[in-house]
Structures are given as C-alpha cells and as structure tokens.
Design an enzyme around this catalytic site. Structure first.
Site, short mmCIF file in Angstrom:
data_model
loop_
_atom_site.label_atom_id
_atom_site.label_comp_id
_atom_site.label_asym_id
_atom_site.label_seq_id
_atom_site.Cartn_x
_atom_site.Cartn_y
_atom_site.Cartn_z
N ASP A 13 0.81 -1.23 0.00
CA ASP A 13 0.00 0.00 0.00
C ASP A 13 0.84 1.27 0.00
OD1 ASP A 13 -2.21 -1.74 0.33
OD2 ASP A 13 -1.85 -1.77 2.48
N LYS A 16 2.22 2.68 -4.99
CA LYS A 16 3.07 2.36 -6.15
C LYS A 16 2.36 2.68 -7.46
CE LYS A 16 3.21 -1.89 -4.57
NZ LYS A 16 2.75 -1.77 -3.19
N LYS A 18 0.51 5.02 -8.43
CA LYS A 18 0.64 6.39 -8.93
C LYS A 18 1.96 6.56 -9.69
CE LYS A 18 1.43 11.08 -7.57
NZ LYS A 18 1.16 12.21 -6.74
N GLY A 40 -4.25 -3.76 -4.37
CA GLY A 40 -5.21 -2.76 -4.82
C GLY A 40 -4.52 -1.45 -5.07
N HIS A 41 -4.69 -0.91 -6.25
CA HIS A 41 -4.11 0.39 -6.58
C HIS A 41 -5.26 1.35 -6.84
CE1 HIS A 41 -0.09 -0.92 -7.20
NE2 HIS A 41 -0.28 -1.53 -8.35
N GLN A 228 2.19 -5.54 -3.45
CA GLN A 228 2.54 -5.66 -2.03
C GLN A 228 3.91 -4.99 -1.78
OE1 GLN A 228 1.57 -9.11 -3.41
NE2 GLN A 228 -0.45 -8.27 -3.16
N ARG A 307 -10.14 -2.84 5.37
CA ARG A 307 -9.73 -2.91 6.78
C ARG A 307 -8.95 -1.65 7.15
NH1 ARG A 307 -6.58 -8.60 6.96
NH2 ARG A 307 -5.99 -7.92 4.87
N ARG A 309 -5.94 0.31 8.31
CA ARG A 309 -4.52 -0.07 8.33
C ARG A 309 -3.89 0.34 9.66
NH1 ARG A 309 -3.94 2.38 2.38
NH2 ARG A 309 -4.80 0.63 1.24
N GLY A 419 0.10 14.19 -2.83
CA GLY A 419 -1.34 14.02 -3.03
C GLY A 419 -1.56 12.93 -4.07
P1 IMP Z 1 -2.59 -12.66 1.37
O1 IMP Z 1 -1.67 -12.03 0.38
O2 IMP Z 1 -4.03 -12.42 1.08
O3 IMP Z 1 -2.27 -14.12 1.59
O4 IMP Z 1 -2.32 -11.95 2.79
C1 IMP Z 1 -1.10 -12.13 3.49
C2 IMP Z 1 -0.70 -10.84 4.18
O5 IMP Z 1 -0.31 -9.90 3.20
C3 IMP Z 1 -1.79 -10.18 5.01
O6 IMP Z 1 -1.20 -9.53 6.13
C4 IMP Z 1 -2.35 -9.14 4.06
O7 IMP Z 1 -2.95 -8.07 4.74
C5 IMP Z 1 -1.08 -8.70 3.35
N1 IMP Z 1 -1.34 -8.17 2.02
C6 IMP Z 1 -1.63 -8.86 0.90
N2 IMP Z 1 -1.78 -8.04 -0.14
C7 IMP Z 1 -1.56 -6.81 0.31
C8 IMP Z 1 -1.52 -5.51 -0.31
O8 IMP Z 1 -1.71 -5.34 -1.52
N3 IMP Z 1 -1.27 -4.47 0.52
C9 IMP Z 1 -1.01 -4.64 1.84
N4 IMP Z 1 -1.00 -5.80 2.45
C10 IMP Z 1 -1.28 -6.89 1.69
#
Ligand code: IMP
Length: 429
Positions: A13, A16, A18, A40-41, A228, A307, A309, A419
C-alpha cells in the site's frame, strides 16, 4: 533499452500505482508479475478515480502494452469484473492486455481454504485478504492440484476439474468432521462457470514469457510493477506474516521470465510513515491518537478489504533492509502531505531487542515483535503542502525530513508525492 521496476519497500500500500502510472509514458510495456487480486491500486487523474487490482496501471495509456505474467495467480471472475469496470469508465481494453497461459488460477476451493487455514492454524492469524492467494500458490508448488490458465483450453480440462474437486471434497469432509470447517464443491458447476470465464479471457491469453523475451531482444522499454511490499516477501519478509509470493525485487525475474540483469533502475516506493494490514509485527505502530491521525489524514483503509490499516512512524531500519534487498537505486517518498500539522515527527533508527541495540532487520518475527524502536525526533511543519510543486517550495522541516530518510536508508530521493493526483508530484532536482 533498460528495464525499470517499481517495488514497495514496506508492508504494501505504498501508492506504487501512482508512480507506475506516471512512468508508463516513458515505457512500451508494463508488467505485473506476482501476487493476485490481493493488491489494490488507486489511480487518480482528470478528476476521476480508477481502482485496479490485477490489471497493470499502464492500461490508461493506449500505446502501452500491459502484461500479466506467469508468476501471478489469477482469479478469472475478478479480472473479468475489473476489465468490465474499467471498460464502463471509458478505458479501452483489448490487444493492449496480455495474460500469461502459465498463470495459476484461483478456484472457489482456494478462498475456502484461505478462510479455514486462517482460523484453525493456531496462533495469531496471518490476516490474509481472504482471496485464496496463499492456497493457490500452495497448489502451484504442490503441482498435482494446480490449474494454469493454459489448461482451460485443453481437452482434459473437465477431467482435471473433476479430479481436483474429488480430492478437495475429501479434504473438506475430513476438516468438517474434525473442526466443522469447510464446504462441498460441485465439479459440474465449477467446470461450466470456469469454461465460460476461459472463453471470455481467450483473446488476452498468450505466452507472455516468450513475448517479454522478444521485447527484450527488440530493445523495448519495460516497466515492472511490483505488488505488495518487500517486507511481505515469502522468503525475505516477516515470515509467516507475509504474502505467498516474492514481493521484493527478488521476484521480478522469476515472475516475469525476464533475466535480472536486464533491470537497470529500481525505484523503491515508501510512504513517509509506516502502515501494515493484517497480523504480524510492526515495531513503529502507534495504536493511539498519533496512529489515528495518520489513518484519518491518509485515509488508511484497505483498497481491497477496507480494513483499517495499522499506522505508525517511519521505520528506517526496515526500509534500509528492504531497499538493499530489492536492489533499489532511488526512493520515491509518498503521502508526505499526510504528515503536515504534526508538532514533531519520529523516525526509527535502531531497535532495542533484549537490551541490545540492533541496527539490522531481524530474520525471526519473534525478535521483531520484541523490538522497541529507538527514535530520532524531528520538528514537523504546519503548512498543508498538497499544492507545492517544487522541492525548494516545501517547508524547511519537510525538506529536512526527506533528507533524513534518505540518509538513514542510504538511497537518494528522486520523487516526493504530496497528493493522489498525477500533478501532485515533486521531482527532486
Ligand atoms: P494474502 O496475500 O491475502 O495471503 O495476505 C497475506 C498478508 O499480506 C496479510 O497480512 C495481508 O494483509 C497482506 N497483504 C496482501 N496483499 C496486500 C496488499 O496489496 N497491501 C497490503 N497488504 C497486503
């Protein structure tokens, strides 16, 4: 022509998308190579917000070829929804998107397994996104229960689904008897549903490894878009509180098939503070008014899962480690505007673990969990900075904060973002 990569250096998160969006203009191809729809972007331009999960951020520039490479795990339903949503917003998606026939596919059993193993594994839950990412990679490594996108178009696809469903149903029945967990899958329904997805995806499916290797030979400019962050890397992150792929720079080559030496520039993306979603240690977390203020100002809620953060101060020990691990050349500091109005700001420069001062990032999560951050305090700034466009126009204390991060991490800062909009970007120098 050189390859460039964008890699998150924290726990994901880092905004990236942008930077990928900004750099796509200078590239011919943008590649997603690991992870799945757990990422998610959000890309903002022209007053519109676009949400991306698996489609590379290059999709907004029609001349750019987007590639979802074989290291990715693909949920066919969600990628089709994503393509549908973008198309409805006026984005053209056709030959400009290729999806690897090597990509492993996420099936309904993977999401079920994600739920079950999160809850019956014992200990603190990993807090996955629940998208079946981990179980799909598990089956990929196990091979016998894996389905790749290319399998959809083979004569034995139905038999493959039937066999896997038989095995999975036995596993779920056993778990149900023991723990009351699990479900029952219907092979015919799954086959029918996924065959239809396969037909809709057919125009995009390609051997992307061959495509990318040809692009390398043809001197194309390729941008690799990491999902990630490096600290969630399956091998080098805060295991087991990680994702199931190599989300650090180490994953670029294995996920895309492009040799590592092709990469000439790696841009490490960091937030001006720290966030983490899900379980696992996060030494600088501020579970208090400071963390809440960062969450409110930064709108720190998950793009995929919504969720809240976990928020805290910048951790220079962690980022120095991940910047070295990911082979980063320069840093891009995001969301600096979120820190306006703090009286003072803290940066973690070392950890105190069992009475010892530690400057390296521990390999064992238990040590990281015990780590008490050693902070350096810097003065904050009062002014809102979201309309600043030149580095020299930032308040002195903001410039000092950026400079100190650069010194502690050991990498130059190339971009500062103030921003979400494309225009709210400051090129340092
Ligand atoms: P999973 O990738 O769904 O198996 O989740 C494993 C861990 O990676 C969890 O703590 C998720 O919250 C975290 N995680 C997975 N994808 C993202 C992301 O795109 N951003 C932030 N945390 C992520």
């Amino acid at each position: 022509m050189p390859g460039t990569a964008i890699i998150g250096l924290q726990w994901g998160d880092e905004a990236k998308g942008k930077i990928v969006d900004l750099l796509t203009e200078q590239n011919d191809i943008v590649v997603r190579y690991q992870g799945g729809a757990n990422a998610g972007h959000t890309v903002v331009f022209g007053g519109k917000k676009y949400k991306l999960s698996l489609v590379p951020s290059g999709i907004f520039r029609p001349q750019v070829q987007c590639v979802i490479a074989g290291g990715v795990v693909l949920n066919p339903k969600s990628i089709l929804e994503e393509i549908g949503g973008l198309t409805a917003q006026g984005i053209t998606i056709g030959k400009n998107l290729l999806i690897s026939d090597r990509a492993n596919v996420i099936f309904p059993w993977h999401a079920l397994e994600d739920q079950i193993f999160n809850s019956i594994g014992g200990g603190e839950s990993i807090g996955t996104t629940g998208r079946g990412i981990g179980p799909c990679y598990q089956d990929k490594a196990g091979r016998s229960l894996a389905v790749r996108l290319g399998d959809f178009y083979k004569p034995d696809f139905k038999a493959k689904i039937e066999n896997i469903v038989r095995v999975k149903n036995r596993i779920f029945a056993g778990l149900r008897a023991a723990d009351g967990a699990g479900g029952t899958l219907n092979a015919d329904e799954i086959f029918t549903e996924f065959t239809a997805y396969g037909e809709r995806l057919r125009p995009f499916v390609a051997d992307t490894t061959d495509y990318l290797l040809n692009a390398v030979d043809a001197d194309k400019r390729i941008l690799f878009e990491g999902a990630q962050g490096s600290l969630l890397d399956i091998d080098h992150g805060t295991f087991p509180y990680v994702t199931s792929s190599n989300s650090s720079g180490t994953g670029i080559s294995s996920g895309s098939g492009v040799p590592a030496h092709f990469l000439k520039k790696i841009i490490g993306i960091v937030k001006a503070y720290t966030t983490r979603v899900g379980g696992g240690p996060c030494p600088t977390e501020q579970d208090n008014g400071i963390g809440q203020k960062i969450r409110d100002r930064g709108n720190e809620y998950g793009t995929v899962t919504k969720r809240p953060r976990r928020c805290g101060w910048f951790d220079a020990v962690a980022v120095r480690y991940s910047a070295r691990l990911s082979g980063v050349d320069v840093l891009s500091i995001m969301l600096l505007d979120v820190l306006s109005s703090f009286e003072e700001l803290k940066i973690c420069t070392a950890y105190n673990i069992d009475g010892q001062t530690v400057k390296h990032f521990p390999s064992q999560f238990e040590d990281l969990r015990k780590a008490e951050p050693v902070y350096e305090t810097l003065p904050g700034w009062k002014e809102e900075i979201d309309s600043v466009r030149r580095y020299s126009d930032l308040p002195d204390n903001a410039q000092n904060y950026v400079k100190r991060i650069s010194e502690l991490v050991g990498k130059p800062v190339e971009i500062v973002s103030v921003g979400p909009d494309r225009t709210q970007t400051i090129l340092v120098n």
